[in-house]
Design a protein around this motif. Structure first.
Motif, PDB file in Angstrom:
ATOM      1  N   PRO A  22       0.793  -1.339   0.167  1.00 24.49           N
ATOM      2  CA  PRO A  22       0.007  -0.015   0.036  1.00 24.49           C
ATOM      3  C   PRO A  22       0.810   1.292  -0.070  1.00 24.49           C
ATOM      4  N   ASP A  23       2.127   1.208   0.503  1.00 21.99           N
ATOM      5  CA  ASP A  23       2.861   2.382   0.628  1.00 21.99           C
ATOM      6  C   ASP A  23       4.004   2.316  -0.611  1.00 21.99           C
ATOM      7  N   SER A  24       4.035   1.615  -1.435  1.00 18.18           N
ATOM      8  CA  SER A  24       4.986   1.514  -2.306  1.00 18.18           C
ATOM      9  C   SER A  24       4.326   1.523  -4.086  1.00 18.18           C
ATOM     10  N   ASP A  25       5.524   1.553  -4.842  1.00 10.90           N
ATOM     11  CA  ASP A  25       4.984   1.934  -6.093  1.00 10.90           C
ATOM     12  C   ASP A  25       5.241   0.692  -6.970  1.00 10.90           C
ATOM     13  N   TYR A  26       5.394  -0.513  -6.254  1.00  6.23           N
ATOM     14  CA  TYR A  26       5.666  -2.040  -7.057  1.00  6.23           C
ATOM     15  C   TYR A  26       4.337  -2.516  -7.325  1.00  6.23           C
ATOM     16  N   TYR A  27       4.350  -3.420  -8.070  1.00  5.81           N
ATOM     17  CA  TYR A  27       2.834  -4.258  -8.236  1.00  5.81           C
ATOM     18  C   TYR A  27       3.379  -5.844  -7.514  1.00  5.81           C
ATOM     19  N   PHE A  28       2.500  -6.348  -6.761  1.00  3.66           N
ATOM     20  CA  PHE A  28       2.691  -7.507  -6.240  1.00  3.66           C
ATOM     21  C   PHE A  28       1.507  -8.465  -6.447  1.00  3.66           C
ATOM     22  N   GLU A  29       1.693  -9.797  -6.565  1.00  3.17           N
ATOM     23  CA  GLU A  29       0.467 -10.729  -6.658  1.00  3.17           C
ATOM     24  C   GLU A  29       1.059 -12.000  -6.129  1.00  3.17           C
ATOM     25  N   TYR A  30       0.400 -12.798  -5.386  1.00  2.70           N
ATOM     26  CA  TYR A  30       0.480 -14.426  -5.159  1.00  2.70           C
ATOM     27  C   TYR A  30      -0.189 -14.895  -6.491  1.00  2.70           C
ATOM     28  N   SER A  31       0.587 -15.604  -6.864  1.00  2.00           N
ATOM     29  CA  SER A  31       0.271 -16.520  -8.083  1.00  2.00           C
ATOM     30  C   SER A  31      -0.438 -17.880  -7.462  1.00  2.00           C
ATOM     31  N   SER A  32      -1.063 -18.663  -8.469  1.00  7.04           N
ATOM     32  CA  SER A  32      -1.749 -20.101  -8.201  1.00  7.04           C
ATOM     33  C   SER A  32      -0.732 -20.990  -8.227  1.00  7.04           C
ATOM     34  N   ASN A  33       0.484 -20.842  -8.669  1.00  2.72           N
ATOM     35  CA  ASN A  33       1.435 -21.690  -8.538  1.00  2.72           C
ATOM     36  C   ASN A  33       3.105 -21.054  -9.142  1.00  2.72           C
ATOM     37  N   GLU A  34       4.117 -21.935  -9.002  1.00  2.94           N
ATOM     38  CA  GLU A  34       5.364 -21.183  -9.341  1.00  2.94           C
ATOM     39  C   GLU A  34       5.391 -21.059 -10.796  1.00  2.94           C
ATOM     40  N   LYS A  35       4.974 -21.930 -11.427  1.00  5.40           N
ATOM     41  CA  LYS A  35       4.858 -21.821 -12.989  1.00  5.40           C
ATOM     42  C   LYS A  35       4.223 -20.497 -13.468  1.00  5.40           C
ATOM     43  N   VAL A  36       2.834 -20.331 -12.998  1.00  2.04           N
ATOM     44  CA  VAL A  36       2.253 -19.067 -13.246  1.00  2.04           C
ATOM     45  C   VAL A  36       3.093 -17.850 -12.685  1.00  2.04           C
ATOM     46  N   ALA A  37       3.743 -17.967 -11.669  1.00  4.09           N
ATOM     47  CA  ALA A  37       4.465 -16.560 -11.017  1.00  4.09           C
ATOM     48  C   ALA A  37       5.642 -16.551 -12.038  1.00  4.09           C
ATOM     49  N   LEU A  38       6.315 -17.435 -12.600  1.00  4.88           N
ATOM     50  CA  LEU A  38       7.384 -17.057 -13.440  1.00  4.88           C
ATOM     51  C   LEU A  38       6.991 -16.794 -14.612  1.00  4.88           C
ATOM     52  N   GLU A  39       5.774 -17.166 -15.131  1.00  5.66           N
ATOM     53  CA  GLU A  39       5.438 -16.603 -16.497  1.00  5.66           C
ATOM     54  C   GLU A  39       4.938 -15.109 -16.397  1.00  5.66           C
ATOM     55  N   VAL A  40       4.165 -14.826 -15.185  1.00  9.38           N
ATOM     56  CA  VAL A  40       3.571 -13.485 -14.971  1.00  9.38           C
ATOM     57  C   VAL A  40       4.876 -12.546 -14.858  1.00  9.38           C
ATOM     58  N   GLY A  41       5.560 -13.024 -13.994  1.00 13.43           N
ATOM     59  CA  GLY A  41       7.003 -12.258 -13.733  1.00 13.43           C
ATOM     60  C   GLY A  41       7.610 -11.964 -15.269  1.00 13.43           C
ATOM     61  N   GLY A  42       7.904 -13.134 -15.979  1.00 10.21           N
ATOM     62  CA  GLY A  42       8.667 -13.300 -17.338  1.00 10.21           C
ATOM     63  C   GLY A  42       7.953 -12.030 -18.284  1.00 10.21           C
ATOM     64  N   GLY A  43       6.765 -12.145 -18.153  1.00  6.15           N
ATOM     65  CA  GLY A  43       5.843 -11.095 -19.207  1.00  6.15           C
ATOM     66  C   GLY A  43       6.279  -9.693 -18.558  1.00  6.15           C
ATOM     67  N   ALA A  44       6.109  -9.347 -17.356  1.00  3.36           N
ATOM     68  CA  ALA A  44       6.432  -8.234 -16.909  1.00  3.36           C
ATOM     69  C   ALA A  44       7.751  -7.766 -17.134  1.00  3.36           C
ATOM     70  N   ALA A  45       8.884  -8.524 -16.988  1.00  2.00           N
ATOM     71  CA  ALA A  45      10.089  -8.164 -17.421  1.00  2.00           C
ATOM     72  C   ALA A  45      10.457  -8.125 -18.759  1.00  2.00           C
ATOM     73  N   LEU A  46       9.638  -8.599 -19.748  1.00  2.00           N
ATOM     74  CA  LEU A  46       9.481  -8.393 -20.859  1.00  2.00           C
ATOM     75  C   LEU A  46       9.053  -6.814 -21.440  1.00  2.00           C
ATOM     76  N   ALA A  47       8.283  -6.691 -20.358  1.00  2.00           N
ATOM     77  CA  ALA A  47       7.417  -5.269 -20.807  1.00  2.00           C
ATOM     78  C   ALA A  47       8.532  -4.168 -20.011  1.00  2.00           C
ATOM     79  N   GLY A  48       9.710  -4.560 -19.422  1.00  2.00           N
ATOM     80  CA  GLY A  48      10.440  -3.555 -18.900  1.00  2.00           C
ATOM     81  C   GLY A  48      10.466  -3.276 -17.386  1.00  2.00           C
TER      82      GLY A  48
END
Ligand code: SF4
Ligand code: SF4
Length: 613
Positions: A54-80
């Motif tokens: 709430p006091d920061s400027d990053y986005y955070f999420e609990y994903s439904s599993n680790e594969k999803v977490a890395l895929e979501v994170g990978g997409g974000a890293a592609l976006a810069g």
């Protein structure tokens, strides 16, 4: 007041957990995106990001599993977005598929993967060494051994990742995740996005022809990163002499302790490796040439040791290399005592007598046990009443595995997260025996769903019990897609497990509260008579979660009204930890009793009364 981890200025020192230091390191690197699947010993990292959000400027999420977490994170890293993805070591198995390809296509915004390894299996089903994964995928590795390093290495792992546009692994172990130590802060820059995404399908879409081009690219980058490893401030030489030690990760702390002791001081020349892949081969070769013998001290597998042997052979360096063996095993965590024994062995000195603070013999074991009033206990009691030893129980990862010991004995085999449905189905097909599989709500979302779809499709004959305790209990009450309440308030998009189960093609689904013995027993009897996959959704919040987060307080507690055989039976078969036996009498500890009212339904001589305090 803002949390100390959000202090903007640098310079101050704070006492932090290793996992908290990782959070600060990522913030100092300008992290913009964090995804995870919680798992000990990593859980404090995402939980802290969740709290600070709430006091920061990053986005955070609990994903439904680790594969999803890395895929979501990978997409974000592609976006810069500079991205942190966190998981425990076994989670990397789940995420292995996207990981291998992510290293090919790269992560322009910067991506750090936290792999929290657990040598000694403190809270895991195996003690795999994920430095192998880093080598398999082609990820540089940082291995901190203090809280300060956990912070600095996280920040520097981001810098390396951004410089090369490649994912980097931060490999911790349980001890460094939970060590507490002083950490000097640097400034917080705020989230720092990298280059905007530019379409380049011939880089980012790894069809075979692209993948073939990307592999040599990855190898080229690894060569360049080896140069970075040569210059890394985390790979340093200390001391002098002809007896060398090469230590990595947490093992460096044990070596440093012993090397400072009276009998060892000044005896060793130590090469400390904090960046352990790619190895600084030139630095290592120089080191090997400067000593007569070298002891390799690393927890887990002999990865550095084998690389040294190969390097010595390649460079024609005639040196005695020792490492894994009698004192330094491939099992569990090291201790100062083990490392001391190995160091005295290479010195050829007699091991001094150990100090008085050493614990003699093994510590008493603490058996796995469900909390007093846990609804899993009530459910297991009802299942065992119905099936006894006739059924085979397929278990999964979560608090419900704590029902393994008698009298509940509700876990006969377990493979990994989400396996209970499919392994149970396979067992039932092969054996023809009745199988009851257990899975939690979070684990169901993690990877139970696919097993369920396949089980229905292949007409497996199992009773699946989804123990829906409305949270991810074992890792610290993190929310999952099915919960209504999180520590930050309501979840407006709650996913209905029953609707999903029906949507997967299961026709026979019953919902019951495990605290209601009659209804649960009736549901089990109804379902066991049916063929195919049938599902019982046992819904009752985890008692700790109900108390701490949902603020539910039960005003009544149980007490033993009469000392009878039925009460002794209840102690023997339900074994709620609130029960105790003293001088032949069975009693209930009011402070442990949560007032779940279950024991009263199965034993007429236990009654309810108002809580005294
Ligand atoms: S009511 Fe009975 S089963 Fe429930 S917590 Fe109390 S003693 Fe244990
Ligand atoms: S934490 Fe919750 S779900 Fe886990 S054993 Fe305790 S009461 Fe049961």
């Amino acid at each position: 007041m803002a949390h100390p981890l959000l202090t903007k200025e640098g310079g101050d020192k704070h006492l932090l957990l290793g996992n908290e230091a990782i959070v600060r390191g990522a913030l100092e690197a300008g992290v913009a995106f964090v995804s995870c699947y919680p798992g000990t010993p990593s859980s404090e990292v995402p939980d802290m990001f969740y709290r600070l959000m709430p006091d920061s400027d990053y986005y955070f999420e609990y994903s439904s599993n680790e594969k999803v977490a890395l895929e979501v994170g990978g997409g974000a890293a592609l976006a810069g977005a500079p991205t942190l993805v966190t998981m425990k070591h076994v989670g990397v198995n789940v995420a292995a598929d996207p990981l291998m390809t992510l290293a090919y296509i790269g992560t322009p915004g910067g991506l750090v993967l936290l792999s929290a390894d657990d040598p000694g299996c403190h809270s895991s089903q195996n003690e795999q060494d994920n430095r192998y994964y880093a080598r398999l995928a082609g990820l540089p590795v940082f291995e901190p051994c203090t809280a300060q390093e956990a912070k600095d290495m996280t920040r520097d792992a981001f810098a390396l990742s951004r410089e090369f546009g490649q994912p980097v692994m931060l490999r911790t172990t349980t001890r460094v995740a939970h060590v507490r130590g002083p950490v000097q802060f640097s400034e917080l820059p705020g989230a720092k996005f990298g280059p905007a995404f530019e379409k380049a399908p011939l880089r980012f879409v790894p069809i075979p022809v692209v993948a073939r081009m990307r592999h040599p690219e990855l190898l080229k980058k690894l060569d360049a990163m080896q140069e970075a490893s040569e210059k890394s401030p985390y790979n340093t030489v200390k001391g002098r002499g002809k007896i060398g030690i090469i230590a990595s990760g947490m093992a460096r702390a044990y070596v440093a302790d012993v090397a400072d002791e009276k009998g060892c001081k000044g005896e060793f020349k130590v090469l400390n490796l904090g960046m352990t892949f790619p190895l600084p081969e030139k630095k290592i070769a120089r080191f090997l040439k400067s000593v007569d013998t070298v002891l390799v001290v690393e927890e887990g597998e002999p990865i550095v040791e084998q690389a040294l042997r190969a390097l010595a052979q390649e460079k024609g360096i005639d040196i005695k290399i020792t490492g894994k063996g009698k004192d330094l095993t491939r099992l569990g965590e090291f201790s100062t005592a083990e490392v001391r024994a190995a160091m005295y062995r290479v010195l050829g000195k007699r091991l001094p007598k150990t100090g008085s603070c050493v614990v003699e013999g093994p510590l008493p074991m603490r058996p796995p046990n469900l909390c007093a009033g846990c609804s899993h206990r009530s459910l297991y009691y009802a299942v065992r009443k119905a099936y006894g030893d006739e059924a085979v129980y397929s278990s999964d990862i979560g608090c419900y595995t704590l029902g393994i010991l008698p009298p509940l004995s509700c876990a006969d085999f377990l493979l990994c997260m989400g396996s209970s449905v499919s392994a149970g189905g396979g067992f039932a097909k092969a054996s023809g025996k009745p199988v009851v599989a257990f899975i939690g709500d979070s684990t169901f979302f993690h990877s139970g769903l696919t097993g369920l779809v396949s089980g229905v499709f292949n007409n497996h004959d199992i009773l699946l019990v989804i123990l829906d305790n409305r949270t991810t209990a074992m890792t610290g009450h993190q929310p999952n897609p099915g919960v209504s309440t999180t520590i930050h308030g309501d979840n407006p998009c709650q996913v209905d497990i029953e609707a999903i189960v029906r949507g997967c093609g299961v026709c026979n689904v019953v919902k019951a509260s495990p605290y209601n013995y009659k209804a649960t027993a009736k549901a089990i009897e109804e379902l066991r008579a049916l063929p195919g996959v049938k599902v019982l959704i046992a819904e009752e919040p985890c008692v700790l979660f109900a108390k701490r987060t949902l603020r539910q307080h039960k005003p009544m507690v149980a007490y033993v009204a009469e000392q009878t055989e039925a009460v002794r039976d209840c102690l023997a078969n339900l074994a709620c930890p609130a029960f105790y036996s003293e001088q032949g009498r069975v009693e209930i500890n009011e402070h442990q009793c949560t007032g779940c009212m279950f024991c009263m339904q199965v034993c007429k001589d236990i009654k309810a009364r108002k809580r005294s305090a």
